[in-house]
Scaffold this motif. Sequence first.
Motif, PDB file in Angstrom:
ATOM      1  N   VAL A 207     -11.004  -6.207   4.601  1.00 36.79           N
ATOM      2  CA  VAL A 207     -12.022  -5.265   5.049  1.00 36.79           C
ATOM      3  C   VAL A 207     -13.375  -5.689   4.489  1.00 36.79           C
ATOM      4  N   TYR A 231      -6.176  -2.705   0.957  1.00 38.10           N
ATOM      5  CA  TYR A 231      -5.545  -1.421   0.664  1.00 38.10           C
ATOM      6  C   TYR A 231      -4.235  -1.623  -0.078  1.00 38.10           C
ATOM      7  N   GLY A 235      -2.811   3.567  -0.056  1.00 41.44           N
ATOM      8  CA  GLY A 235      -3.961   3.749   0.818  1.00 41.44           C
ATOM      9  C   GLY A 235      -5.298   3.673   0.134  1.00 41.44           C
ATOM     10  N   LEU A 237      -8.460   1.629  -1.247  1.00 42.31           N
ATOM     11  CA  LEU A 237      -9.136   0.357  -0.998  1.00 42.31           C
ATOM     12  C   LEU A 237      -9.677  -0.195  -2.302  1.00 42.31           C
ATOM     13  N   ARG A 300     -16.563   0.871   6.910  1.00 43.05           N
ATOM     14  CA  ARG A 300     -15.424  -0.037   6.883  1.00 43.05           C
ATOM     15  C   ARG A 300     -14.863  -0.223   8.282  1.00 43.05           C
ATOM     16  N   GLU A 301     -15.543  -1.044   9.083  1.00 42.49           N
ATOM     17  CA  GLU A 301     -15.164  -1.251  10.480  1.00 42.49           C
ATOM     18  C   GLU A 301     -14.870  -2.706  10.814  1.00 42.49           C
ATOM     19  N   GLU A 333      -7.208  -3.767  12.756  1.00 41.61           N
ATOM     20  CA  GLU A 333      -7.747  -2.511  12.248  1.00 41.61           C
ATOM     21  C   GLU A 333      -7.943  -2.641  10.743  1.00 41.61           C
ATOM     22  N   SER A 335      -7.588  -0.570   8.442  1.00 39.72           N
ATOM     23  CA  SER A 335      -6.527   0.115   7.704  1.00 39.72           C
ATOM     24  C   SER A 335      -5.259  -0.728   7.573  1.00 39.72           C
ATOM     25  N   SER A 336      -5.152  -1.797   8.367  1.00 39.60           N
ATOM     26  CA  SER A 336      -3.962  -2.644   8.322  1.00 39.60           C
ATOM     27  C   SER A 336      -4.074  -3.764   7.304  1.00 39.60           C
ATOM     28  N   CYS A 337      -5.219  -3.865   6.626  1.00 37.67           N
ATOM     29  CA  CYS A 337      -5.463  -4.974   5.693  1.00 37.67           C
ATOM     30  C   CYS A 337      -4.977  -4.581   4.298  1.00 37.67           C
ATOM     31  N   GLY A 338      -3.734  -4.942   3.997  1.00 36.82           N
ATOM     32  CA  GLY A 338      -3.141  -4.537   2.732  1.00 36.82           C
ATOM     33  C   GLY A 338      -2.763  -5.705   1.849  1.00 36.82           C
TER      34      GLY A 338
END
Length: 361
Positions: A207, A231, A235, A237, A300-301, A333, A335-338
């Motif tokens: 992100v 993340y 959840g 960041l 965060r886009e 997305e 949110s999928s960056c973990g």
Amino acid sequence: MPSVLTPPVKPMLAKAAGSAIPDDADLIFEPKWDGFRCLVFRSGDEVTLQSRSSKPLNRYFPEVVARLTAGLPDGVVLDGELVVGVNGALNFDALSERIHPAASRVNLLAEQTPATFVAFDVLQLPSGEVLETPGISRRQMLVDLVSDTDAVSLTPATQDAALARQWFTLFEGAGLDGVIGKPAQGPYTPDKRTMLKFKHSRTADCVVAGLRWYKDTEPGTSVGSLLLGLYDDKGTLHSVGVVGSFPAERRRELAVELEPLMADGSVDHPWVGEIAPGTRVPGEINRWRSAQAAWVPLRRELVVEVAYEHTEGGYPSRFRHTAQFIRWRPDREPSSCGYEQLEEPARYDLDAVLKGEVRSR
């Protein structure tokens, strides 16, 4: 009279050679240690620890000075690395903490997290300097010199490329940084990149959570680096590092392209305002910084794919070095960056590396 080396002497350097270790290259392969490069000079009753940048390191590592004074003969000059091991792996954070202005703190850490000098070359013997001696002969000189002392740890070495490839994979679990290839028939060349370094390189989608402006330019006109986040499984960041090294024109383009994301960038930003406990944030206050380093929060886009070598700092970890830009990932997305993307090397004992043992734990 034999010639005598005195500090400062620039160490021999390495150039990047990717991650493919070659056959039949007439190289001596050694683990690439992730520590402080250090030249050791033993002259009379004195030992001098010299950094790669020619600065003295004695005051920060008194326990190393004491061991080397007791264990090395007069007239010796060695090349190597200062490292600190914690729980069976190298720990660069613990090593960095040793560079502290307070002598009381240095002495305390010398007991709590003692450093080790890992020797991987010899520049001078009591009989004189050996810079022009081929690398394979210098290696044997080094073995003969330090094999009977526990003041120095001797790095493993091999000319077997297949074994070096095993080391490249396995030793990373002890915190090492890759493999070095040293010309077997070549001399020691101060300040020249005549060695090869084979380093791990991986990719991750991160992100883009903020930016810093390029130094010495008007804020808002040129981007210096992008702040990256991943993340965790809850959840949250966390800051994992930066990507930079953009050409000047690209820096200016990024300033324009990212301007829309600055609007409301701090709203609900996990690194701004009330920060959740345990969150890793950029530019944290430490002994080097009395205030948080300035940065600009972004919505965060955006997702960017970056190349990284390895991580440090436990969990949540961060990239050890500045990441390299590969491409934008508009298909991902944020949110999928973990953290699950990051490869976890097999655990390996640091002591086993020093013995050249190829066995994981």
